[in-house]
Design an enzyme around this catalytic site. Structure first.
Site, PDB file in Angstrom:
ATOM      1  N   GLU A   1      -6.142  -9.254   3.240  1.00  0.00           N
ATOM      2  CA  GLU A   1      -5.640  -8.531   4.436  1.00  0.00           C
ATOM      3  C   GLU A   1      -5.470  -9.501   5.618  1.00  0.00           C
ATOM      4  O   GLU A   1      -6.643  -9.713   6.369  1.00  0.00           O
ATOM      5  CB  GLU A   1      -5.921  -7.396   4.648  1.00  0.00           C
ATOM      6  CG  GLU A   1      -5.632  -6.167   3.609  1.00  0.00           C
ATOM      7  CD  GLU A   1      -6.350  -4.769   4.134  1.00  0.00           C
ATOM      8  OE1 GLU A   1      -6.107  -4.517   5.331  1.00  0.00           O
ATOM      9  OE2 GLU A   1      -6.701  -3.968   3.261  1.00  0.00           O
TER      10      GLU A   1
ATOM     11  N   ASN B   1     -12.094  -0.928  -1.208  1.00  0.00           N
ATOM     12  CA  ASN B   1     -11.418  -1.557  -0.244  1.00  0.00           C
ATOM     13  C   ASN B   1     -12.268  -1.060   1.092  1.00  0.00           C
ATOM     14  O   ASN B   1     -12.655   0.020   1.430  1.00  0.00           O
ATOM     15  CB  ASN B   1      -9.922  -1.021   0.193  1.00  0.00           C
ATOM     16  CG  ASN B   1      -9.321  -1.326   1.437  1.00  0.00           C
ATOM     17  OD1 ASN B   1      -8.995  -2.607   1.626  1.00  0.00           O
ATOM     18  ND2 ASN B   1      -9.234  -0.532   2.151  1.00  0.00           N
ATOM     19  N   GLU B   2     -12.457  -2.150   1.823  1.00  0.00           N
ATOM     20  CA  GLU B   2     -13.168  -1.931   3.316  1.00  0.00           C
ATOM     21  C   GLU B   2     -14.305  -0.960   3.274  1.00  0.00           C
ATOM     22  O   GLU B   2     -14.133   0.027   4.018  1.00  0.00           O
ATOM     23  CB  GLU B   2     -12.329  -1.716   4.219  1.00  0.00           C
ATOM     24  CG  GLU B   2     -11.215  -2.842   4.504  1.00  0.00           C
ATOM     25  CD  GLU B   2     -10.337  -2.847   5.702  1.00  0.00           C
ATOM     26  OE1 GLU B   2     -10.142  -1.647   6.289  1.00  0.00           O
ATOM     27  OE2 GLU B   2      -9.605  -3.904   5.821  1.00  0.00           O
TER      28      GLU B   2
ATOM     29  N   GLN C   1       1.518  -6.204   5.690  1.00  0.00           N
ATOM     30  CA  GLN C   1       1.930  -6.154   4.514  1.00  0.00           C
ATOM     31  C   GLN C   1       3.362  -6.524   3.992  1.00  0.00           C
ATOM     32  O   GLN C   1       3.820  -7.172   4.897  1.00  0.00           O
ATOM     33  CB  GLN C   1       1.963  -4.709   4.213  1.00  0.00           C
ATOM     34  CG  GLN C   1       0.537  -4.066   4.465  1.00  0.00           C
ATOM     35  CD  GLN C   1       0.209  -2.497   4.072  1.00  0.00           C
ATOM     36  OE1 GLN C   1       0.991  -1.745   3.374  1.00  0.00           O
ATOM     37  NE2 GLN C   1      -0.880  -1.982   4.280  1.00  0.00           N
TER      38      GLN C   1
ATOM     39  N   TYR D   1      -6.859  -8.726  11.428  1.00  0.00           N
ATOM     40  CA  TYR D   1      -5.606  -8.580  12.185  1.00  0.00           C
ATOM     41  C   TYR D   1      -5.737  -8.783  13.821  1.00  0.00           C
ATOM     42  O   TYR D   1      -6.921  -8.572  14.258  1.00  0.00           O
ATOM     43  CB  TYR D   1      -5.182  -7.008  12.144  1.00  0.00           C
ATOM     44  CG  TYR D   1      -4.985  -6.439  10.711  1.00  0.00           C
ATOM     45  CD1 TYR D   1      -3.609  -6.789   9.914  1.00  0.00           C
ATOM     46  CD2 TYR D   1      -5.950  -5.963  10.175  1.00  0.00           C
ATOM     47  CE1 TYR D   1      -3.470  -6.316   8.813  1.00  0.00           C
ATOM     48  CE2 TYR D   1      -5.749  -5.385   8.628  1.00  0.00           C
ATOM     49  CZ  TYR D   1      -4.672  -5.680   8.038  1.00  0.00           C
ATOM     50  OH  TYR D   1      -4.330  -5.038   6.896  1.00  0.00           O
TER      51      TYR D   1
ATOM     52  N   ASN E   1      -6.579   1.502   2.380  1.00  0.00           N
ATOM     53  CA  ASN E   1      -7.435   2.695   2.630  1.00  0.00           C
ATOM     54  C   ASN E   1      -7.021   4.025   1.921  1.00  0.00           C
ATOM     55  O   ASN E   1      -7.585   4.672   1.260  1.00  0.00           O
ATOM     56  CB  ASN E   1      -7.377   3.406   4.017  1.00  0.00           C
ATOM     57  CG  ASN E   1      -7.601   2.575   5.261  1.00  0.00           C
ATOM     58  OD1 ASN E   1      -8.625   1.571   4.791  1.00  0.00           O
ATOM     59  ND2 ASN E   1      -7.229   2.587   6.335  1.00  0.00           N
TER      60      ASN E   1
ATOM     61  N   GLU F   1       0.906  -1.061  -0.059  1.00  0.00           N
ATOM     62  CA  GLU F   1       0.018   0.095  -0.046  1.00  0.00           C
ATOM     63  C   GLU F   1       0.847   1.438  -0.043  1.00  0.00           C
ATOM     64  O   GLU F   1       1.835   1.261   0.522  1.00  0.00           O
ATOM     65  CB  GLU F   1      -0.887  -0.076   1.384  1.00  0.00           C
ATOM     66  CG  GLU F   1      -1.905   1.133   1.292  1.00  0.00           C
ATOM     67  CD  GLU F   1      -2.939   1.171   2.295  1.00  0.00           C
ATOM     68  OE1 GLU F   1      -2.956   0.026   2.958  1.00  0.00           O
ATOM     69  OE2 GLU F   1      -3.849   2.005   2.455  1.00  0.00           O
TER      70      GLU F   1
HETATM   71  O1  AHR Z   1      -3.134  -2.685   6.153  1.00  0.00           O
HETATM   72  C1  AHR Z   1      -3.431  -1.452   6.699  1.00  0.00           C
HETATM   73  C2  AHR Z   1      -4.820  -1.241   6.657  1.00  0.00           C
HETATM   74  O2  AHR Z   1      -5.674  -1.962   7.209  1.00  0.00           O
HETATM   75  C3  AHR Z   1      -5.510  -1.077   5.077  1.00  0.00           C
HETATM   76  O3  AHR Z   1      -5.192   0.258   4.653  1.00  0.00           O
HETATM   77  C4  AHR Z   1      -7.076  -1.189   5.155  1.00  0.00           C
HETATM   78  O4  AHR Z   1      -7.433  -1.567   4.496  1.00  0.00           O
HETATM   79  C5  AHR Z   1      -6.952  -1.930   6.692  1.00  0.00           C
HETATM   80  O5  AHR Z   1      -8.011  -1.369   7.534  1.00  0.00           O
END
Ligand code: AHR
Length: 504
Positions: free
Chosen positions: A292, A172-173, A351, A244, A72, A27
């Site tokens: 992700e 994305n999201e 990432q 995450y 994001n 990103e």
């Molecule tokens: O990977 C970091 C962020 O986590 C990304 O930009 C977003 O898609 C997610 O919330």
């Protein structure tokens, strides 16, 4: 000593691993692109300004797909500003990460970088501040051979051949209020459907990923997936899923159990996708793109702690320094992905460089492997093939938010070419060894070819620039196959890769 037993049969299979399960995510965020992948003044930089020391490590991870440019970031990105002569590209404020974006690296550079990294690009389009029109233009720019305005522009920029990007994310999201252009499920479902139509009409060979929830804890989780798929099921190929995990309160037994939560999450998303298929009387079984996933928490609050000012260019954001226990959780998450390979076809470790990343760099200095690099590299290398169903029993423990967590978490992958089997296993006990037996009754004689472990007496040990190999894999001994039963004693808090090959 703790104990666990697995029974395997080569004919009882769960599914084929799509190699794209081992992808990565890049990103425009912090020092991922600038100072990570791209640092023209670095000693190792090639003619494109790409750090070759980083490229070498990315190739070691062997990531067949690479998602880009966000995250994001993509929800405010004007892709047109990142192509063409560099001195004409505007500098912009990136509202997602409150940073300054110079646009010196864009789509064409990313595709070139992917070719050197042995990855296929997976591009996300901006469905936040922009829409279907800009998305289909980007498809035309990348994939149309020539003879149209956008494809001729690519040719003018020096890329006579189309980039042939197959895999695309529809935003994305979009369920997250933090997202530029955040939408309700109905609003997003409609836009995603129209973008999908225009993009596929431009290039029918595309594969499209529609946004699921940002994580399983979102208040709209499941309802979001159901409504978005009502609009898009017939037009898309994958549903995205993100997660995450962290250990902010230092509760390691609960942290090590997070991969079980990941498995539950996958099952819930699959159930929701199948519910929509059933409701629509469709036989489609939508596959998932886990685009992700990782551990992320060490860098929370870093803006204040590291005094990072708004609008810095490539500031050191989200630079988690990963520990040994993080590597165990990442290993467990990889095991969860393997054990869902029948429905999860794409995965992107979030990432790749510097930002919650497997690889770290110092500006003008070296690049090194974080602890989490190792389990990823092992599974990417040895986890391709057919995942076997396990009949497994393990001793277990209770933790704060989960009961009966098996001490052993494992996945077994058969290599159909050689008949060999690789077993990936984590012993989650913090203080006890675990005796593992694997009943291989249905296999021709196998023997232990190699046993690799990752462990450290200090679960908070990290790899740093000064000590890049503090946590590194080692060869273990003592495992053996006798009368078609494998026996191995797994050390407490260890990651293990046991490779069995047919006896000659
Ligand atoms: O990977 C970091 C962020 O986590 C990304 O930009 C977003 O898609 C997610 O919330």
């Amino acid at each position: 000593m703790l104990a666990a037993k697995i029974i395997l049969d080569k004919d009882f299979t769960l599914g084929e691993v799509d190699p794209r399960l081992f992808g990565g995510f890049v990103e425009h965020l912090g020092r991922c692109v600038y100072g990570g992948m791209y640092e023209p003044d670095h000693l190792s930089a090639d003619e494109n300004g790409f750090r070759t020391d980083v490229l070498e490590l990315v190739r070691e991870l062997d990531m067949p797909v690479m998602r880009y440019p966000g995250g994001n970031f993509v929800s405010g990105y004007d892709w047109e500003e990142g192509v063409g002569p560099r001195d004409q590209r505007p500098t912009r404020l990136d509202l997602a990460w409150q940073s300054t974006e110079t646009n010196q690296f864009g789509t064409d550079e990313f595709v070139q970088w992917c070719r050197k990294a042995n990855s296929e690009p997976m591009l996300a389009v901006n469905l936040g501040t922009r829409g279907p029109e800009e998305a289909r233009n980007l498809v035309e720019y990348c994939n149309h051979p020539g003879g149209s305005a956008w494809s001729d522009l690519r040719r003018k920029h020096g890329f006579a051949q189309p980039h042939c990007v197959k895999l695309w994310c529809l935003g994305n999201e979009m369920d997250g209020p933090w997202q530029m252009g955040h939408k309700t499920a109905a609003e997003y479902g409609r836009v995603a459907c129209e973008a999908a139509k225009l993009m596929k009409w431009t290039d029918p060979s595309l594969e499209l990923v529609v946004c699921g929830s940002s994580n399983g804890g979102m208040p709209t989780f499941a309802a979001w997936e159901a409504e978005v798929l009502e609009h898009t099921l017939d037009h898309v190929d994958y549903l995205s899923i993100h997660t995450y995990y962290g250990n902010a309160d230092g509760d390691t037994p609960s942290f090590l159990a997070r991969p079980e939560q990941m498995s539950d999450f996958i099952d819930q998303v699959v159930a929701t996708a199948d519910y929509v298929s059933a409701k629509r009387k469709s036989r489609k079984r939508l596959m998932l793109s886990f685009d992700e996933w990782n551990v992320w928490y060490h860098s929370h609050g870093d803006r204040e702690k590291r005094n990072i000012r708004p609008w810095d260019s490539a500031p050191p954001l989200l630079e988690d320094a990963y520990t040994m226990e993080d590597a165990l959780v990442v290993g467990g998450m990889l095991i969860s992905l393997l054990n869902h390979c029948d429905r999860v076809k794409i995965g992107c470790l979030a990432q790749v460089v510097n930002v919650i990343a497997a690889i770290m760099t110092q500006p003008g200095g070296p690049a090194w492997r974080q602890t989490i690099f190792h389990p990823f590299a092992h599974v990417s290398k040895h986890g391709r093939g057919t995942v076997l169903r396990q009949v497994a029993e393990s001793s277990y423990y209770d933790c704060k938010d989960r009961a009966a967590v098996p001490h052993l978490t494992s996945a077994c992958v058969l290599d159909p070419d050689t008949g060999g089997v690789t077993l990936f296993a984590v012993n989650r006990s913090l203080d006890s060894r675990l005796k593992l037996t694997v009943d291989l009754r249905a296999f021709a004689a196998l023997h232990v070819d190699e046993w690799t472990t990752l462990r450290h007496s200090d679960l908070l040990a990290e790899n740093t620039c000064a000590a890049p190999n503090k946590v590194q894999p080692a060869v273990a001994t003592g495992a053996g196959v006798d009368d078609r039963v494998l026996t191995a004693v797994l050390e407490a808090a260890s990651w293990n890769v046991i490779r069995l090959t047919p006896a000659k």
